[in-house]
Design an enzyme around this catalytic site. Structure first.
Site, PDB file in Angstrom:
ATOM      1  N   GLY A   5     -34.893  25.702  35.523  1.00 32.15           N
ATOM      2  CA  GLY A   5     -34.816  26.328  36.542  1.00 32.15           C
ATOM      3  C   GLY A   5     -34.949  27.724  37.577  1.00 32.15           C
ATOM      4  N   ARG A   6     -35.213  27.621  38.160  1.00 36.53           N
ATOM      5  CA  ARG A   6     -35.083  29.706  38.220  1.00 36.53           C
ATOM      6  C   ARG A   6     -33.363  29.520  38.536  1.00 36.53           C
ATOM      7  NH1 ARG A   6     -37.352  27.353  43.621  1.00 36.53           N
ATOM      8  NH2 ARG A   6     -39.201  28.321  43.536  1.00 36.53           N
TER       9      ARG A   6
ATOM     10  N   HIS B 130     -17.792  23.348  45.883  1.00 39.60           N
ATOM     11  CA  HIS B 130     -19.676  23.340  46.034  1.00 39.60           C
ATOM     12  C   HIS B 130     -19.686  24.727  46.927  1.00 39.60           C
ATOM     13  CE1 HIS B 130     -23.513  20.504  46.913  1.00 39.60           C
ATOM     14  NE2 HIS B 130     -23.545  22.462  46.950  1.00 39.60           N
TER      15      HIS B 130
ATOM     16  N   GLU C 107     -18.968  14.144  47.042  1.00 42.46           N
ATOM     17  CA  GLU C 107     -17.567  15.055  47.659  1.00 42.46           C
ATOM     18  C   GLU C 107     -17.826  14.494  49.429  1.00 42.46           C
ATOM     19  OE1 GLU C 107     -20.496  18.061  45.537  1.00 42.46           O
ATOM     20  OE2 GLU C 107     -20.931  18.510  47.249  1.00 42.46           O
TER      21      GLU C 107
ATOM     22  N   ARG D 198     -25.490  19.512  41.522  1.00 37.97           N
ATOM     23  CA  ARG D 198     -25.399  18.415  41.539  1.00 37.97           C
ATOM     24  C   ARG D 198     -24.539  17.433  41.396  1.00 37.97           C
ATOM     25  NH1 ARG D 198     -26.939  20.986  45.368  1.00 37.97           N
ATOM     26  NH2 ARG D 198     -27.643  19.949  46.959  1.00 37.97           N
TER      27      ARG D 198
HETATM   28  C1  GLV Z   1     -26.847  23.652  47.932  1.00 39.28           C
HETATM   29  O1  GLV Z   1     -26.110  22.646  47.640  1.00 39.28           O
HETATM   30  C2  GLV Z   1     -28.336  23.681  47.228  1.00 39.28           C
HETATM   31  O2  GLV Z   1     -29.075  22.714  46.844  1.00 39.28           O
HETATM   32  O3  GLV Z   1     -28.754  25.216  47.866  1.00 39.28           O
END
Ligand code: GLV
Length: 321
Positions: free
Chosen positions: A157-158, A287, A269, A240
């Site tokens: 993706g981006r 994170h 987490e 994630r």
């Molecule tokens: C952070 O984890 C996001 O999804 O922007």
């Protein structure tokens, strides 16, 4: 006229709170202590809008307690913390902050990749401990070359594409795997070749996971996938927790089935699988993929604009549903 009531579930930049306070009756969790689900439900009572983070779980049970809620505006690109079909059924709009954090998250992904490849955290700890007694050693901290290596990106993706763009400075070969193949022009622009997952795992020196979390991507990388990687390979996950099976990765790192890992996200987490903690071949961050000052300002402003639009009866710039 009664102002609409909104909740900001965590501590965010004061200037964004101030701007929102001109339009709405704002309750802000300035203390920044994450709320338990029952506390969150309590604070959401009577609220029309919520600006939330990925730590706030909006499931069916919570949504059932929020009859006034019209919009959940996530300060994140990911939204796996929200039961989107349940929100849709209740007429609640869900929004996110795509686009504004791609480069910052790609930068962090590369930081982890490079730190793991060149054993930066381990070397830093060595210097700090005072273990550095002889100035130079031919065999000190031998790591992996990044330049001219093969980078495999799972999830194009981006952010995956922003990771790929950075590889050109290192003269890398780039493979990618994605649910849908990119247009030929995009593959050319990114100098990236499509590969099925097995080939990508087998040929890559660095495997970067950039797929969003969903039931379909749960443990996308587990023991079987790690077994297909090169023994010299490094795995990076800044997507994630749960996309990688942490228990399987701990086992693989311990047995040196792969050379190392760079991780920004974890299952459960802020708890981290304790197996990682005494392993030297893993570098970890808490994170912080999008955590540059400039990007967090834009994310907060984007989330505020999304919430404001819905509450003022307009279409939000970044709708999820
Ligand atoms: C952070 O984890 C996001 O999804 O922007």
């Amino acid at each position: 006229m009664n102002r609409k009531a909104v909740l900001i579930t965590r501590g965010i930049l004061p200037e964004v709170v101030e701007a929102l306070s001109k339009r709405f009756a704002v309750e802000h969790n300035a203390e920044d202590r994450p709320w338990a689900p029952e506390e969150l439900a309590q604070h959401l009572r009577g609220k029309h809008g919520a600006m939330a983070t990925v730590m706030d779980r909006f499931d069916e049970a919570l949504l059932a307690q929020c009859p006034d809620l019209k919009v959940i505006s996530n300060i994140a690109v990911g939204y796996n913390n929200i039961d989107v079909p349940a929100a849709t059924r209740r007429g609640i709009r869900v929004t996110n902050t795509p686009g504004v954090l791609d480069d910052t998250t790609a930068d962090l992904t590369w930081s982890l990749l490079m730190a793991a490849a060149r054993r930066i955290a381990e070397a830093d700890a060595y210097v700090r401990r005072g273990d550095w007694k002889i100035a130079f050693g031919v065999q000190y901290f031998l790591g992996q070359d990044i330049h001219h290596a093969t980078l495999g990106i799972i999830g194009m993706g981006r952010i995956g594409q922003a990771v790929a763009r950075r590889a050109s400075g290192f003269d890398m070969r780039v493979l990618y795997n994605n649910r849908t193949r990119l247009a030929e022009a995009d593959e050319k622009r990114l100098n990236a070749r499509y590969a099925d997952r097995d080939r990508l795992l087998a040929e890559s020196d660095f495997v970067v996971v950039m797929a969003p979390y969903s039931p379909a991507t749960h443990h996308l990388i587990g023991a079987a996938e790690i077994a297909k990687m090169k023994p010299t390979a490094i795995l990076v996950n800044s997507a994630r927790g749960g996309v990688v099976d942490d228990a399987a990765l701990v086992d693989a790192l311990r047995a040196k089935r792969i050379a190392g890992a760079g991780l920004d996200v974890f299952e459960g987490e802020p708890k981290v699988n304790p197996g990682y903690l005494d392993l030297r071949n893993v570098v970890m961050t808490p994170h912080i993929g999008s955590a540059s000052r400039a990007t967090r300002i834009v994310m907060c402003n984007t989330a505020a604009a999304n919430m404001t639009a819905v509450l003022e009866g307009r279409d939000p710039p970044n709708p999820v549903n």
